[in-house]
Design a protein around this motif. Structure first.
Motif, short mmCIF file in Angstrom:
data_model
loop_
_atom_site.label_atom_id
_atom_site.label_comp_id
_atom_site.label_asym_id
_atom_site.label_seq_id
_atom_site.Cartn_x
_atom_site.Cartn_y
_atom_site.Cartn_z
N VAL A 35 0.86 -1.18 0.00
CA VAL A 35 0.00 0.00 0.00
C VAL A 35 0.90 1.23 0.00
N GLY A 36 0.40 2.32 -0.58
CA GLY A 36 1.18 3.55 -0.54
C GLY A 36 0.65 4.61 -1.48
N PRO A 37 1.19 5.83 -1.34
CA PRO A 37 0.76 6.94 -2.19
C PRO A 37 1.27 6.78 -3.62
N THR A 38 0.48 7.28 -4.57
CA THR A 38 0.85 7.23 -5.98
C THR A 38 0.47 8.54 -6.65
N ASP A 39 1.31 9.01 -7.54
CA ASP A 39 1.05 10.22 -8.31
C ASP A 39 1.04 9.88 -9.79
N ALA A 40 -0.05 10.24 -10.47
CA ALA A 40 -0.16 10.02 -11.92
C ALA A 40 -0.03 11.37 -12.62
N GLU A 41 0.73 11.37 -13.71
CA GLU A 41 0.92 12.59 -14.48
C GLU A 41 0.73 12.26 -15.95
N VAL A 42 -0.22 12.96 -16.59
CA VAL A 42 -0.50 12.76 -18.01
C VAL A 42 -0.05 14.01 -18.76
N THR A 43 0.75 13.78 -19.81
CA THR A 43 1.20 14.87 -20.66
C THR A 43 0.42 14.81 -21.96
N GLY A 123 -9.83 0.84 -17.63
CA GLY A 123 -11.23 0.49 -17.88
C GLY A 123 -11.65 0.75 -19.32
N LEU A 124 -10.97 1.69 -20.00
CA LEU A 124 -11.25 1.98 -21.40
C LEU A 124 -10.16 1.44 -22.31
N ASP A 125 -8.94 1.46 -21.81
CA ASP A 125 -7.80 1.05 -22.61
C ASP A 125 -6.80 0.34 -21.71
N SER A 126 -6.02 -0.52 -22.30
CA SER A 126 -4.97 -1.23 -21.58
C SER A 126 -3.69 -1.05 -22.37
N GLU A 127 -2.64 -0.53 -21.73
CA GLU A 127 -1.39 -0.25 -22.43
C GLU A 127 -0.20 -0.84 -21.68
N ASP A 128 0.82 -1.22 -22.44
CA ASP A 128 2.05 -1.77 -21.89
C ASP A 128 3.11 -0.68 -21.79
N GLY A 129 4.01 -0.84 -20.83
CA GLY A 129 5.09 0.11 -20.67
C GLY A 129 6.20 -0.46 -19.82
N THR A 130 7.00 0.43 -19.26
CA THR A 130 8.13 0.01 -18.44
C THR A 130 7.95 0.47 -17.01
N LEU A 151 8.70 3.33 -7.26
CA LEU A 151 8.56 2.84 -8.63
C LEU A 151 8.12 3.95 -9.56
N ARG A 152 8.57 3.87 -10.79
CA ARG A 152 8.13 4.79 -11.85
C ARG A 152 7.64 3.96 -13.02
N ASP A 153 6.35 4.07 -13.34
CA ASP A 153 5.75 3.38 -14.47
C ASP A 153 5.55 4.39 -15.60
N SER A 154 5.88 4.00 -16.83
CA SER A 154 5.70 4.88 -17.99
C SER A 154 5.00 4.12 -19.11
N VAL A 155 3.85 4.66 -19.56
CA VAL A 155 3.10 4.07 -20.67
C VAL A 155 2.59 5.20 -21.57
N GLY A 159 -1.93 8.33 -27.29
CA GLY A 159 -0.99 9.34 -27.75
C GLY A 159 -0.50 10.28 -26.67
N SER A 160 -0.88 10.04 -25.42
CA SER A 160 -0.45 10.87 -24.30
C SER A 160 0.46 10.04 -23.39
N ASP A 161 1.49 10.68 -22.86
CA ASP A 161 2.40 10.00 -21.94
C ASP A 161 1.81 9.97 -20.55
N LEU A 162 1.76 8.78 -19.95
CA LEU A 162 1.29 8.60 -18.57
C LEU A 162 2.46 8.10 -17.75
N ASP A 163 2.83 8.85 -16.73
CA ASP A 163 3.89 8.47 -15.80
C ASP A 163 3.28 8.38 -14.41
N VAL A 164 3.49 7.25 -13.75
CA VAL A 164 2.96 7.03 -12.41
C VAL A 164 4.13 6.75 -11.47
N THR A 165 4.24 7.55 -10.42
CA THR A 165 5.27 7.36 -9.41
C THR A 165 4.60 6.86 -8.13
#
Length: 175
Positions: A35-43, A123-130, A151-155, A159-165
């Motif tokens: 469990v823990g805090p997460t920050d999502a950032e969409v560019t 729920g609308l789309d499923s994408e792969d990343g690192t 952790l840093r997830d990037s997908v 067409g938009s970059d999603l980064d989750v820390t």
């Protein structure tokens, strides 16, 4: 805030009394929860929006201790969080990670790096990343492991970059 939480976590884990049996090693299967805090950032084109939430989930993995104090391992984890970006109502964001870990055995403490694959489903789309990050585990007993990871997830979504820390705190049982 994340750097303060990281320092507090590392100090707490390293400062815990040594309860684990010396020489038990890190080899074996484990199962746990996090469990823990997460920050999502969409560019989007020309703008960036962000949102904070709490993530929680389950993980299972295997570590193997090598003769020179190095540890290698793999982990499969599932996590979920609620995010709201762009004025949308909150939606569930589910992630599946396959992480490869390499670390150094300091006795009852293991410090490690992470590199792997992530799939994020909104729920609308499923994408792969690192995914990549760092972590620390502490053997509270010969079977109970306390840990923390950044952790840093990037997908790429539509067409938009999603980064989750994420800053995830975990407890696991080693078999």
């Amino acid at each position: 805030m994340k750097s303060i939480a990281t320092i507090v976590l590392a100090t707490t884990i390293l400062g815990l009394p040594t309860l684990a049996i010396a020489g038990e090693g890190w080899t074996g299967f484990y199962l746990g929860a996090h469990v823990g805090p997460t920050d999502a950032e969409v560019t989007f084109v020309g703008s960036t929006e962000s949102d904070s939430s709490t993530a929680y989930g389950l993980q299972a993995g295997y570590n193997h201790s090598l003769s020179n104090n190095w540890v290698i391992g793999g982990e499969l984890s599932y996590g979920t969080a609620k995010h709201s970006i762009g004025g949308d109502p909150p939606w569930d964001s589910d992630s599946i990670r396959l992480k490869f870990k390499t670390g150094y055995d300091l006795g009852t403490t293991l410090v490690y790096g992470i590199l792997g694959y992530v799939n994020i489903d909104d729920g609308l789309d499923s994408e792969d990343g690192t995914t990549f990050g760092i972590g620390i585990n502490y053997k509270a007993t010969d079977t109970i492991i306390l840990g923390g990871e950044i952790l840093r997830d990037s997908v790429n979504f539509f067409g938009s970059d999603l980064d989750v820390t994420s800053l995830l705190f975990s407890v696991a049982y080693q078999f």
